[in-house]
Write a protein that holds these residues in place. Structure first.
Motif, PDB file in Angstrom:
ATOM      1  N   ALA A 445       0.833  -1.207   0.000  1.00  0.00           N
ATOM      2  CA  ALA A 445       0.000   0.000   0.000  1.00  0.00           C
ATOM      3  C   ALA A 445       0.868   1.258   0.000  1.00  0.00           C
ATOM      4  O   ALA A 445       0.551   2.239  -0.681  1.00  0.00           O
ATOM      5  CB  ALA A 445      -0.928  -0.015   1.205  1.00  0.00           C
ATOM      6  N   THR A 448       2.216   1.778  -3.443  1.00  0.00           N
ATOM      7  CA  THR A 448       1.128   2.197  -4.338  1.00  0.00           C
ATOM      8  C   THR A 448       0.806   3.672  -4.133  1.00  0.00           C
ATOM      9  O   THR A 448       0.569   4.409  -5.096  1.00  0.00           O
ATOM     10  CB  THR A 448      -0.122   1.342  -4.098  1.00  0.00           C
ATOM     11  N   SER A 742      -5.016  -1.637  -1.238  1.00  0.00           N
ATOM     12  CA  SER A 742      -4.588  -0.430  -1.958  1.00  0.00           C
ATOM     13  C   SER A 742      -5.706   0.094  -2.843  1.00  0.00           C
ATOM     14  O   SER A 742      -5.998   1.296  -2.854  1.00  0.00           O
ATOM     15  CB  SER A 742      -3.346  -0.733  -2.797  1.00  0.00           C
ATOM     16  N   VAL A 756      -4.115   0.067  -9.742  1.00  0.00           N
ATOM     17  CA  VAL A 756      -3.302  -0.711  -8.812  1.00  0.00           C
ATOM     18  C   VAL A 756      -2.809  -1.967  -9.509  1.00  0.00           C
ATOM     19  O   VAL A 756      -3.596  -2.699 -10.120  1.00  0.00           O
ATOM     20  CB  VAL A 756      -4.112  -1.082  -7.556  1.00  0.00           C
TER      21      VAL A 756
END
Length: 795
Positions: A445, A448, A742, A756
């Motif tokens: 995450a 990202t 994410s 993503v």
């Protein structure tokens, strides 16, 4: 019981000291994770205790106005300023009324200028909400020109001196100012309050300085009204207030109201995604604490699983102790309590660390978003209960599995060496997979969000971002002298505008659009003829404004592609005639779509651009190359100081473009990465402990394999094989979890965000796995290189 718990304490401290480095890592890791959990509690408390500063508010109601805009009913916590007189003198059933607005103004102290958010209220306001004063008096509020300060504001302007009786100059506009005497200093007003009480002045001083008649229904003047009434009279009061709807709407094409509604002051309804226009602070959106709860829960579980894993590893050294204690009469329940008690002591030390750093954690995270809300700002009784319950919860989560594992051992089996913690058992594997899975998810995450920050920086907004500085002059009288000076700076291009593409449409005007028999509200930007060229705005069809054309200024407009799609079904709109505020306008060009907001609840705004042919405009845009941008800005500040008796009000367009959205994604990126580093560190430490346990229980096997000719490489492969399955499963589970988290988090926040990629999750997981393999190898390397004789002699 006291001698028993005294014995438990001694044993716990003794074993903790023998394994002090592992315990220290666990205490610090769990302590930081607990401090984040306390931070999450303060976020929930922010909403639960919202407006708890104000007492006796059960019979106070907020006056909401409902507007019908673009086929949608919208709720606003504003009402016409002239309604104030009607509420006080013509409507029965109301015992008291107060009004409130907040504005950004300039404050002058000696020769220094400061931009401040200043609240403006009626004298009834401080009585209605029992606003507490640290010192001073409200006796002159509304009758004399006084201002009231918060403690931070008093310290900012007067240091350690008593602020009472000191003078400040407040510029209500760039031309109109008033000298005010400090009438008092507030007690601490918490952040989770509807009202910003940094500085407070009376509405009489405010409107008199503006030279406005607040009872003029034709003027565009809106405030927030609060009334005190009873539930029995509420319906009657609403009916009487709604009689003034026609009076408000007569001549007000900018904001048509359909009805008024009274809402209890203590209702949890108020939130920025529900209220369209307001003067107040809002409760936190659910997305905020959902995101942080999920993130911090994973970090907390990583810390707990790490403690459980290392406890299991340390238990291998205590099998004989458990067997002897059971042989001497200790029951399984006592063994269970002993291990839980030890976990409780570690959790207690971790809680001390958490309390020591909780304010730092909260200040750091919330400080990124320009706010401060500490554990000391919430109800202490609830905090204490939360801490006690969380201490018990942490002890059970981290200690129950090792305690149950020790509880089940039988003394005879232990003494016969029939019980051994052979390598890494299924329980260790499960905990490690969960721990690593969460670590990989959080790291994924964080990466990202880093990529999303770059995505937003490079997002095509329909205009240029780079090398542009917006000088918000506020007063168009400064435009001519400022432009003349700025144009002399080598290589600089300038353009003027009344409204400007920035900060989620805040620089636009809301206008009434009429197409056939339908009416809509649209965002209109009034700009100079050179504005589109300087901003790099592209026409998809039609033409630009003709420089100096009075006909274009009077009759022509440009519209965005979204305008054509929404109001003309995407058909060609060139030469179509519409009415804006009742005036006929011909569409002469269509520009590409302008993106002014990327938050989740935002939608593409239909934009109308009009030509402003005035020679003086409030905004002066300056374009320079990135190479000399700093030098140009330094010259602009010098020219500003020479010509304008106000604080410098210039901002880079790339900072204005997405406003808070761009800053939020960078802040979340930092938070995710910091938590990913913590989770990754704890995971690596945990698997290192398991590797040490695995090697310790297989010393004899390693020695025999070495005697039979096994090479170092073969030993490393054999010993590490038990971890391969664990790391592969954790990589798959963590990457999958990171991918979905994410995507879900970005979708909660933004309407436009990066796609993503599963590859990002796998890459971040692979990084943690490689570091872990290196740590496992280091744990195996020393015994694998040692003399096999010492290993065979070990037992």
């Amino acid at each position: 019981m006291f001698p028993l718990f005294k014995s438990y304490s001694k044993l716990a401290l003794r074993h903790s000291w023998k394994n002090k480095w592992s315990v220290l890592v666990n205490v610090l890791g769990l302590g930081i994770a607990l401090s984040m959990c306390i931070f999450i509690y303060t976020l929930y408390a922010y909403n639960i205790e919202f407006d708890s500063t104000y007492a006796d508010t059960e019979d106070i109601y907020r006056l909401h106005s409902m507007t019908y805009e673009n086929n949608t009913e919208r709720r606003n916590e504003i009402s016409p300023a002239p309604l104030d007189d009607k509420l006080r003198n013509e409507i029965s059933g109301i015992s008291s009324v107060s009004s409130y607005i907040v504005r950004t103004m300039t404050v002058k102290k000696d020769q220094d200028f400061f931009s401040e958010r200043i609240s403006v209220a009626s004298p009834d306001f401080v009585k209605m909400f029992n606003v507490p004063l640290w010192y001073g008096s409200f006796s002159e509020f509304g009758s004399k020109p006084v201002v009231y300060l918060s403690k931070p504001a008093a310290s900012k302007y007067f240091g350690s001196e008593v602020a009472l009786g000191k003078e400040l100059t407040i510029y209500v506009t760039t031309e109109k100012k008033i000298d005010l005497i400090v009438g008092g200093v507030f007690e601490a007003i918490q952040l989770n309050s509807s009202f910003e009480l940094n500085m407070l002045m009376s509405e009489e001083d405010y409107f008199n300085t503006l030279e406005k008649d607040r009872n003029d229904w034709s003027a565009i003047q809106y405030v927030s009204h609060y009334i005190r009434s009873t539930p029995e009279q509420l319906k009657t009061v609403e009916e009487q207030i709604n009689r003034y709807i026609p009076l408000q709407n007569e001549g007000h094409k900018d904001l048509k109201m359909t009805r008024f509604e009274l809402v209890p002051f203590i209702t949890p309804l108020i939130a920025d995604h529900i209220l369209w226009r307001n003067n107040i602070n809002a409760r936190l959106r659910p997305q905020v604490y959902i995101i942080f709860t999920v993130l911090i829960a994973m970090v907390f579980l990583i810390a707990c699983f790490n403690l459980a894993n290392t406890s299991m590893a340390m238990m291998a050294k205590r099998l004989k102790e458990i067997g002897i204690r059971k042989t001497l009469g200790s029951g399984s329940r006592q063994i269970l309590i002993q291990f839980l008690f030890e976990m409780g002591i570690i959790s207690f030390f971790a809680l001390i660390v958490a309390l020591a750093v909780s304010n730092f954690t909260s200040r750091t995270i919330m400080g990124m978003f320009g706010a401060t809300f500490l554990i000391s700002d919430v109800d202490l009784t609830r905090v204490t209960l939360f801490i006690i319950l969380f201490l018990i919860f942490t002890t059970l989560v981290a200690g129950l599995l090792p305690a149950l594992y020790a509880w089940k051992f039988q003394p005879i089996a232990i003494m016969r060496k029939a019980v051994k913690l052979k390598g890494v058992n299924w329980l260790n594997k499960t905990l490690t997979i969960a721990q690593y899975g969460f670590s990989i998810a959080v790291l994924s995450a964080g990466i990202t969000f880093t990529r999303n920050s770059d995505f937003l920086n490079n997002l095509d907004l329909g205009y240029d971002n780079e090398g542009i500085i917006d000088l918000n002059l506020r007063n168009s009288d400064y435009y001519g002298p400022m432009k003349q000076k700025v144009d002399q700076i080598p290589g600089v291009i300038t353009a003027g505008t009344r409204n400007h593409f920035a900060i989620a449409g805040r620089y636009s005007q809301t206008k009434s659009l009429e197409i056939d028999t339908s009416t809509y509200n649209i965002s209109l930007y009034s700009v100079g003829s050179d504005y589109l060229d300087l901003m790099g705005i592209t026409l998809s069809s039609g033409r630009n404004f003709i420089n100096g054309s009075e006909a274009d200024a009077e009759n022509s407009i440009l519209v965005s592609q979204e305008f054509a799609r929404r109001y003309f079904d995407g058909n060609d709109v060139l030469n179509e005639v519409v009415k804006i505020d009742g005036k006929r306008k011909t569409i002469v060009g269509v520009v590409v779509n302008i993106v002014d907001d990327v938050y989740e609840d935002s939608e593409l705004t239909p934009v109308v651009i009009a030509l402003d042919d005035k020679e003086a405009l409030p905004h002066l845009l300056v374009k320079a190359t990135d190479a000399n941008l700093e030098e140009v800005e330094a010259e602009l500040k010098a020219i500003w100081g020479e010509l304008i008796d106000q604080p410098y009000n210039g901002q880079l367009q790339k900072d204005l473009a997405l406003g808070q959205a761009g800053r939020d994604t960078k802040n979340l990126q930092k938070i995710f990465m910091a938590m990913a580093l913590l989770g990754g560190f704890l995971s690596v430490v945990g698997i290192f402990s398991l590797a040490k346990l695995n090697v310790a229980k297989r010393i004899k096997e390693i020695s025999i394999r070495k005697v039979l000719g096994a090479t170092l490489r073969e030993l490393l492969l054999v010993i590490n094989r038990s971890f391969s399955f664990v790391l592969i499963i954790a990589l798959i589970a963590g990457s999958t979890l990171g991918y979905f988290i994410s995507d879900a988090v970005l979708g909660m926040i933004y309407s436009k965000y990066i796609n993503v990629s599963p590859f990002t999750s796998l890459l971040s997981g692979a990084f943690i796995v490689i570091v872990s393999i290196a740590m496992i190898t280091s744990a195996v390397f020393v015994p694998a290189n040692s003399n096999p004789v010492s290993g065979l002699r070990d037992e």
